[in-house]
Scaffold this motif. Structure first.
Motif, PDB file in Angstrom:
ATOM      1  N   LEU A  20       0.865  -1.184   0.000  1.00 18.00           N
ATOM      2  CA  LEU A  20       0.000   0.000   0.000  1.00 18.00           C
ATOM      3  C   LEU A  20       0.902   1.234   0.000  1.00 18.00           C
ATOM      4  O   LEU A  20       1.841   1.320   0.802  1.00 18.00           O
TER       5      LEU A  20
ATOM      6  N   LEU B  48      -9.584  -1.913   2.429  1.00 14.45           N
ATOM      7  CA  LEU B  48      -8.245  -2.389   2.118  1.00 14.45           C
ATOM      8  C   LEU B  48      -8.105  -3.906   2.225  1.00 14.45           C
ATOM      9  O   LEU B  48      -7.421  -4.525   1.418  1.00 14.45           O
TER      10      LEU B  48
ATOM     11  N   VAL C 118       3.359  -1.340   3.914  1.00 18.39           N
ATOM     12  CA  VAL C 118       2.788  -0.003   3.706  1.00 18.39           C
ATOM     13  C   VAL C 118       3.939   0.992   3.661  1.00 18.39           C
ATOM     14  O   VAL C 118       4.855   0.912   4.485  1.00 18.39           O
TER      15      VAL C 118
ATOM     16  N   MET D  55      -2.643   0.442  -4.438  1.00 17.88           N
ATOM     17  CA  MET D  55      -2.404  -0.959  -4.104  1.00 17.88           C
ATOM     18  C   MET D  55      -1.540  -1.583  -5.192  1.00 17.88           C
ATOM     19  O   MET D  55      -1.864  -1.519  -6.380  1.00 17.88           O
TER      20      MET D  55
END
Length: 292
Positions: A89, A212, A126, A191
């Motif tokens: 992410l 998500l 992330v 993504m």
């Protein structure tokens, strides 16, 4: 074995995702663009073209991210290629923002924390990238992360060199425009799949675990099983993840046991078809006359 594993996981994904399709029309429309307060008060001379920004954002889907080198919070170089092998992410922020970026980051933090609880921190990564260079230095990003209490082991803050900001943001489909009050920019989380290809853009200031986690399930289940991981154990773990569904009333995940029953029914059907095929083949062989 690998083909059977992929087919098995794909079947479970179809069963798991199908009930979720009915709720897509009910979702609140996300706020596409972040505008600092000065824009609303008429101070800004420029503003982001939302239509063009959205088109650029969508055009990035399907493209593979280049191997850029950025600096982490300790000032150490990090290649984006290092994040391949797991879903990723990506969000863009600027540390001088006192309104939208902190709100977006907090909401992303809550969603990621809930997602970590069901999937595990080792399943995805992330990164937040500071686009306001040279001000979003490693030290500034370190202070930003500390200020908002982000300590998740799979979340890093990265600082690009000023010379690559334009190319980097274009690759991710991220648009921003400087204004007297700050930056007018897209509210966007990108993504990226395990191969480094952009597969989805999620928009808005508010992100839930459902926004998500559901797409992440598909990415995790569809990624190749690492050689060092036991195939059967990994398949069962992915089945557990797929059979966990987000409950918006409690804000937590729960196990959807109906999917286990559907999964068991599917396996029973496959087993029965294999049994019939084997018996048909044996009977056919018995009935074939032997040549002298």
């Amino acid at each position: 074995m690998a083909r059977f594993a992929r087919a098995l996981v794909a079947s479970i994904l179809f069963l798991a995702v199908n009930p979720l399709l009915a709720d897509t029309d009910v979702a609140e429309k996300p706020k596409l663009t972040a505008r600092p307060q000065g824009v609303n008060s008429g101070l800004a001379l420029t503003a982001l073209d939302e239509k063009a920004a959205f088109a650029l954002s969508q055009s990035a889907i399907g493209k593979r991210v280049g191997d850029f080198v950025l600096l982490d919070r300790e000032g150490q170089p990090v290649q984006l290629a290092r994040y391949r092998g797991k879903p990723l992410l990506v969000s863009f922020i600027y540390t001088a923002c006192f309104q939208v970026c902190p709100t977006t980051t907090r909401n992303l933090q809550k969603a990621v924390q809930n997602t970590v609880d069901v999937m595990g921190a080792d399943r995805f990564n992330v990164i937040s990238i500071g686009f306001n260079q040279p001000f979003d230095s490693p030290a500034a990003l370190k202070d930003f992360a500390r200020q908002y209490g982000i300590h998740l082991p799979n979340w890093e803050f990265l600082s690009p060199a000023p010379a690559i900001v334009g190319e980097l943001t274009r690759e991710f489909g991220f648009s921003f425009v400087a204004t007297p009050a700050g930056f007018d920019h897209l509210n966007q989380v990108t993504m990226v799949d395990a191969d480094g290809t952009i597969v989805r853009q999620v928009y808005g200031e508010k992100f839930t675990a459902e926004d998500l986690a559901e797409p992440l399930k598909v990415l995790i289940a569809g990624s190749a099983i690492p050689r060092e991981v036991g195939t059967l154990t990994e398949i069962m773990e992915r089945v557990r993840i797929i059979c966990s569904i987000y409950d918006p009333l409690t804000g937590r995940y729960r196990t959807n046991y109906s999917l286990y029953f559907q999964f068991a029914g599917f396996l029973t059907f496959v087993g029965f078809m294999i049994y019939l095929s084997v018996n048909f083949w044996k009977n056919r062989r018995r009935g074939t006359p032997k040549t002298p």
